[in-house]
Design an enzyme around this catalytic site. Structure first.
Site, short mmCIF file in Angstrom:
data_model
loop_
_atom_site.label_atom_id
_atom_site.label_comp_id
_atom_site.label_asym_id
_atom_site.label_seq_id
_atom_site.Cartn_x
_atom_site.Cartn_y
_atom_site.Cartn_z
N LYS A 187 -2.86 8.63 8.07
CA LYS A 187 -3.58 7.53 7.43
C LYS A 187 -3.91 7.92 6.00
O LYS A 187 -4.61 8.91 5.76
CB LYS A 187 -4.88 7.18 8.16
CG LYS A 187 -5.49 5.90 7.58
CD LYS A 187 -6.93 5.68 7.94
CE LYS A 187 -7.91 6.23 6.96
NZ LYS A 187 -7.86 5.64 5.60
N SER A 240 -14.60 14.40 3.58
CA SER A 240 -15.99 14.83 3.48
C SER A 240 -16.45 15.50 4.78
O SER A 240 -15.92 15.24 5.86
CB SER A 240 -16.87 13.61 3.20
OG SER A 240 -16.80 12.72 4.29
N THR A 241 -17.47 16.33 4.64
CA THR A 241 -18.05 17.01 5.81
C THR A 241 -18.61 15.98 6.80
O THR A 241 -18.47 16.12 8.01
CB THR A 241 -19.13 18.00 5.34
OG1 THR A 241 -18.47 18.98 4.53
CG2 THR A 241 -19.83 18.68 6.49
N GLU A 242 -19.20 14.93 6.24
CA GLU A 242 -19.79 13.87 7.08
C GLU A 242 -18.74 13.25 8.02
O GLU A 242 -18.95 13.16 9.23
CB GLU A 242 -20.33 12.81 6.12
CG GLU A 242 -21.28 11.84 6.70
CD GLU A 242 -21.53 10.73 5.66
OE1 GLU A 242 -21.05 10.80 4.53
OE2 GLU A 242 -22.24 9.78 6.05
N GLU A 261 -10.53 20.26 6.61
CA GLU A 261 -10.66 20.75 5.23
C GLU A 261 -11.71 19.85 4.60
O GLU A 261 -11.44 18.68 4.31
CB GLU A 261 -9.33 20.62 4.46
CG GLU A 261 -8.16 21.40 5.06
CD GLU A 261 -8.16 22.88 4.71
OE1 GLU A 261 -9.12 23.36 4.07
OE2 GLU A 261 -7.20 23.55 5.10
N GLU A 398 -22.86 17.83 -2.85
CA GLU A 398 -21.55 17.68 -3.48
C GLU A 398 -21.55 16.35 -4.25
O GLU A 398 -21.58 15.28 -3.64
CB GLU A 398 -20.45 17.68 -2.42
CG GLU A 398 -19.07 17.65 -3.04
CD GLU A 398 -17.96 17.55 -1.99
OE1 GLU A 398 -18.07 16.75 -1.05
OE2 GLU A 398 -16.96 18.28 -2.15
#
Ligand code: NAD
Length: 497
Positions: A187, A240-242, A261, A398
């Site tokens: 995607k 993103s980490t989220e 990543e 970030e």
């Protein structure tokens, strides 16, 4: 896909993608819905791409699953040869790829997009040569036993990528996964799908139908069903980490291996002996100012020794403000635009907060101009704040924009403690002539990648990935391909029968 002069066709979009790639065919979303892709330098539409949903994910996963048995049995070196042909074709069309990247991401053509297009070809070439490395081991269990391991592909890989270096980050998943005999449903990010679709078009010339499928769609609507699809055997996510946490939860539901990543807030530590031009150039490179700092590895926390604090910032101001901000497609431009209005507003909010903070000093930069040519696009200005504290939002979160926070240190242990005081651990930079101090610090920093006296980007072959909440797994290298895109089977044979 072609890029034409937008002004000659006022009603038409500048780019006409053929649709999404499913089972070797270029298709529209089953719903018939579209996403309009914007040129961030003009805030104007440039293309419509299909808005995929769960039904399209199903179709793509089915097409991939159908292609898997044959592709997984193609001898690895032959799979590699297909990747090498893709590398050649990408190189031949590198300028077209670069212009597409610049148009949709706002990354400057000369300083960024051309490099990304070249790197994309290099990635296919690197992994194309690794087919023979998919080897196993023999285990000495005795004269009458033959025990060996095989590296087998996992099956259908679900890959989700962001917009900041979309084509290169896509290649970093496609090339190793396919070399190892997997098939893929990828995607693309909703803000930057055009370069990825162009890469897919080039790949498709050399691949059997269904081996690579590329969807365009929104996160929850298309990425969600992909992450949760029961036939996906591996999830590979960059972003993103989220959202990484959401993808990891989906993987946990079905015990699917996952590579993540994720984000970063990387430290740069400058020793007093590095108050020199080369280190200033390095900080500008590490901060990725010429990519508007929209980079996971941006060295966005600058720890400067107190003896050189003001002098170093003076040099940094002189060199950074000499960079030209402007139209990403203009050859003279060093710095392009932020990707979209949401990110632009977020970056401006951080700058505004810095300006209002009484104990932070604006060294240079500030809010973007409200009039003039730069107000036509999402142009942010490189901005540096100086602060004594490492614990305010600008030094911890970030920002994903050109906002750098400079913090003083006097003692090495204190600098390392502040550098490590983050839930991220992606990259880090150390600047000094003292090799002992450089390596001591490199070893003490909790990051997946530490550079000493350079601020470059990743190179295929290095095991790249994050510590802490910056990620899990490695994909950039031979080891990354083996760890992330193969599973090991042991075969044990009784020879005495
Ligand atoms: P993002 O996490 O918002 O989106 C990344 C992708 O996930 C997009 O394709 C998006 O559509 C999709 N997505 C969003 N919500 C989803 C959901 N609920 N389920 C499934 N998919 C979903 O990130 P972004 O804004 O596109 O990219 C910037 C982030 O990526 C930054 O945090 C940056 O540090 C990180 N990044 C990391 C690396 C790395 O190598 N570590 C590289 C580039 C970018």
């Amino acid at each position: 896909m072609s890029i034409t002069a937008a002004e000659s066709k006022p009603q038409a979009h500048a780019v006409s993608p053929k649709g999404m790639l499913i089972g070797g065919q270029w298709v529209e979303a089953k719903s018939g819905n579209h996403i309009t892709v914007e040129n961030p330098a003009k805030r104007s539409p440039i293309a419509d791409v299909p808005r995929a949903g769960a039904a399209d994910v199903d179709a793509a996963v089915e097409a991939a699953a159908k292609a898997f048995p044959a592709w997984s049995k193609v001898p690895p070196r032959e799979r590699g040869r297909a990747l090498l042909r893709i590398a050649d074709a990408l190189e031949g069309r590198a300028e077209e790829v670069a212009r597409t990247i610049a148009l949709e991401t706002g990354n400057a053509l000369r300083t960024q997009a051309r490099g990304e297009a070249r790197m994309t070809a290099d990635i296919f070439r690197y992994f194309g040569g690794l087919g023979s490395e998919l080897k196993g081991e023999t285990i000495p269990l005795g004269e009458h036993v033959l025990s060996y391991t095989r590296r087998e592909p996992l099956g259908v890989v679900g890959a989700i990528i962001p917009w900041n270096a979309p084509v290169m980050l896509g290649a970093l998943k496609i090339a190793p996964a396919l070399c190892a005999g997997n098939v893929m449903v990828m995607k693309a990010a909703e803000d930057a799908p055009l370069g990825v679709l162009l890469m897919a078009e080039i790949c498709q010339e050399f691949l059997p139908p269904g081996v690579l499928n590329v969807l365009t769609g929104y996160g929850e609507e298309c990425g969600g069903p992909l992450a949760n699809h029961p036939k996906i055997r591996k999830l590979s996510f960059t972003g993103s980490t989220e959202v990484g946490k959401i993808v990891m939860r989906a993987a946990a539901e079905r015990i699917v291996p996952v590579s993540l990543e994720l984000g970063g807030k990387s430290p740069s530590i400058v020793y007093p002996d590095a108050d020199e031009d080369w280190a200033v150039d390095g900080i500008i490179a590490a901060m990725r100012f010429t990519r508007q700092s929209q980079s996971c590895t941006a060295g966005s926390r600058l720890f400067l020794h107190e003896d050189i604090f003001d002098s170093f910032l003076g040099k940094l101001e002189k060199k950074t403000t000499a960079l030209k901000i402007g139209d990403p497609l203009d050859e003279a431009t060093d710095i392009g635009t932020i990707i979209n209005n949401k990110q632009f507003t977020k970056v401006c909010r951080y700058v505004d907060e810095g300006l209002k903070r009484s104990d932070a000093k604006l060294v240079f930069g500030g809010l973007p101009p409200k009039t003039g040519p730069l107000s036509e696009g999402y142009y942010a200005i490189p901005t540096v704040f100086a602060d004594r504290s490492n614990d305010w939002r600008l030094a911890r979160e970030e920002i994903f924009g050109p906002v750098l926070v400079a913090i003083r240190w006097s003692d090495e242990a204190e600098a390392i403690r502040m550098a490590n005081d983050s839930h991220y651990g992606l990259a880090a930079y150390v600047w000094t002539h003292d090799i002992g101090a450089g390596l001591r610090t490199a070893h003490a920093i909790e990051s997946g990648w530490v550079q000493v006296n350079q601020g470059g980007g990743q190179v295929p072959g290095m095991s790249y990935g994050g510590y802490k909440q910056s990620g899990i797994g490695r994909e950039f290298s031979l080891e990354g391909m083996l760890d992330s895109f193969t599973q090991r089977k042991s075969v044990t044979v009784n020879l005495a029968v």
